[in-house]
Design an enzyme around this catalytic site. Structure first.
Site, PDB file in Angstrom:
ATOM      1  N   SER A 191       0.787  -1.228   0.000  1.00  0.00           N
ATOM      2  CA  SER A 191       0.000   0.000   0.000  1.00  0.00           C
ATOM      3  C   SER A 191       0.817   1.276   0.000  1.00  0.00           C
ATOM      4  CB  SER A 191      -0.941   0.011   1.209  1.00  0.00           C
ATOM      5  OG  SER A 191      -0.208  -0.072   2.418  1.00  0.00           O
ATOM      6  N   HIS A 219      -5.393  -3.617  -2.927  1.00  0.00           N
ATOM      7  CA  HIS A 219      -5.026  -2.603  -3.907  1.00  0.00           C
ATOM      8  C   HIS A 219      -4.864  -3.173  -5.312  1.00  0.00           C
ATOM      9  CE1 HIS A 219      -4.470   0.526  -0.864  1.00  0.00           C
ATOM     10  NE2 HIS A 219      -3.998  -0.441  -0.096  1.00  0.00           N
ATOM     11  N   LYS A 254     -11.660   0.243  -1.981  1.00  0.00           N
ATOM     12  CA  LYS A 254     -10.695   0.821  -2.920  1.00  0.00           C
ATOM     13  C   LYS A 254     -11.320   0.907  -4.318  1.00  0.00           C
ATOM     14  CE  LYS A 254      -7.739   0.203   0.573  1.00  0.00           C
ATOM     15  NZ  LYS A 254      -8.182  -0.153   1.930  1.00  0.00           N
TER      16      LYS A 254
END
Length: 416
Positions: A191, A219, A254
């Site tokens: 991250s 992610h 996300k």
């Protein structure tokens, strides 16, 4: 004889009196953080503390957080289910919408079964202690996210930390362990650095040493792999090639643009986690309105090749545009192919100064400092989105060119 009167609270020094000095110490080290009140505007723009800003800090990688179809699905969910779920999943909080989302998530990542949590953080902090405990062994990449670290601590297993992406070191640790149960936990996309773990090599080590692999693809989900199906699909390890040694976890906060998290894997592993994960069993279930929104987001991700193409264009534009800006400076751009583009500055004070320089120009890129990143590696974590235009990225590059040092005054630690 007169008994002694015990001292009053006011007469003795209390540890509570230390907090003002401890906060002042954070200020002195440039480590105090401040919350900002934000309101979404159009595209990648936000109102931050009342000031319109071009933002490069959101994990909304595909711009779905304000997508019309996702918002309308949430409204439909409110009309059908109301706002709250009212109970934990094993009581009466597991709505029809939540069940449908779990089926859709499992199908999307091409794994047998999925379990949907109210929070991505709670997913990892809960499933790790459900898998292993005292007497077992856990192996953790040094740059794993805090939720994996906290889950490891809660498990009370023996923790073995290996240097970031050092798979030979991981292999040695696995070979030396005599534990019956071994769990390897790692981010897939890290991250703060944006680099991607070597998934096939990690799985090979787990197969060689009878270990289970937990991947946090928060992610990568929605962004990497065919149709955004994530790192397992990108590595060819989903569907018929899926391994029972892999648990795949991802956040829905996300690229999906919402909130919550899920874990997917074999039917036996997911059933065990449903029965034993305290952060699932004892927490109020995620509201159905959110499940409906995330179903719509999944549909947009699956059909969102144009969004991913646009995102890749912004990544290439930023990297190409910053290359001449960084020449002759001590700033470094991390070797990332993902939406996370870390610009390593070094000292905390300098990173904060660059952040404020950008803010004065109407651009919001928060500085990331220890303990989130190692000492001496303070950085701007530039997060790109399909919502950014070419003009947006060009504006950021021009602003950084104005703020960049003209000579090397500090020598930051090597980028990991």
């Amino acid at each position: 004889m007169t008994p002694k009167t015990p001292p009053t609270a006011a007469a003795t020094a209390s540890w509570l009196d230390e907090f003002p000095a401890r906060i002042a110490a954070l200020d002195a080290a440039h480590l105090r953080r401040h919350r900002r009140a934000v309101r979404p505007l159009q595209g990648a723009h936000l109102e931050v503390d009342g000031q319109p800003m071009l933002a490069f800090c959101s994990n909304d990688y595909l711009g779905l957080a304000s997508h019309t179809a996702v918002s309308l699905a949430a409204c439909d969910g409110v009309r059908e289910y109301g706002v709250g779920s009212g109970a934990s999943p094993l009581v009466s909080g597991h709505s029809v919408a939540n069940a449908a989302l779990e089926a859709d998530l499992a199908h999307f990542v091409q794994l047998p079964r999925a379990l949907y949590f109210y929070s991505g953080y709670a997913t990892n902090t809960g499933i790790v202690p459900a898998l292993i405990g005292e007497g077992d062994a856990l192996f953790s990449d040094a740059l794993n996210h805090a939720c994996l670290i906290d889950g490891a601590r809660l498990s009370r297993a023996s923790i073995h930390r290996y240097a970031h992406a050092d798979l030979p070191a991981l292999g040695r640790l696995l070979a030396a362990s005599t534990a019956r149960r071994k769990l390897v936990v790692t981010d897939s996309v890290f991250s703060m650095d944006g680099d991607v773990a070597d998934i096939p090599a990690l799985l090979a080590l787990c197969e060689a040493h009878d270990a289970l692999l937990l991947l946090d693809d928060s992610h990568g989900f929605g962004v990497l792999g065919p149709q955004g199906r994530g790192v397992l699909a990108e590595a060819g390890l989903a569907g018929r090639n899926a391994s029972p040694r892999v648990l795949y976890m991802a956040s829905l906060g996300k690229a999906a643009g919402g909130a919550g998290g899920f874990v997917a894997g074999s039917d036996a592993l997911i059933e065990w986690l449903l029965q034993k994960t305290r952060s699932y069993i004892f927490a109020t279930a995620a509201p159905a309105l959110l499940a409906r929104a995330m179903q719509a987001a999944l549909d947009q991700i699956e059909r969102g090749s144009a969004l991913r193409t646009q995102l890749q264009g912004r990544i290439a534009q930023l990297r190409d545009g910053l290359a001449p800006v960084l020449q002759g400076t001590h700033w470094q751009l991390g070797a990332s192919r993902t939406a996370i583009q870390p610009l390593l500055i070094g000292p905390n004070a300098e990173a904060l100064a660059v952040m404020e320089g950008l803010r004065a120009r109407g651009i919001w890129v928060p500085a990331i400092r220890p303990p989130t990143v190692p000492e001496g590696t303070a950085r701007l974590r530039i997060a790109l989105s399909a919502a950014h235009t070419e003009a947006d990225v060009a504006r950021l590059i021009a602003a950084l060119a104005e703020l960049s040092p003209t000579r090397q005054t500090h020598a930051p630690k090597a980028f990991a």
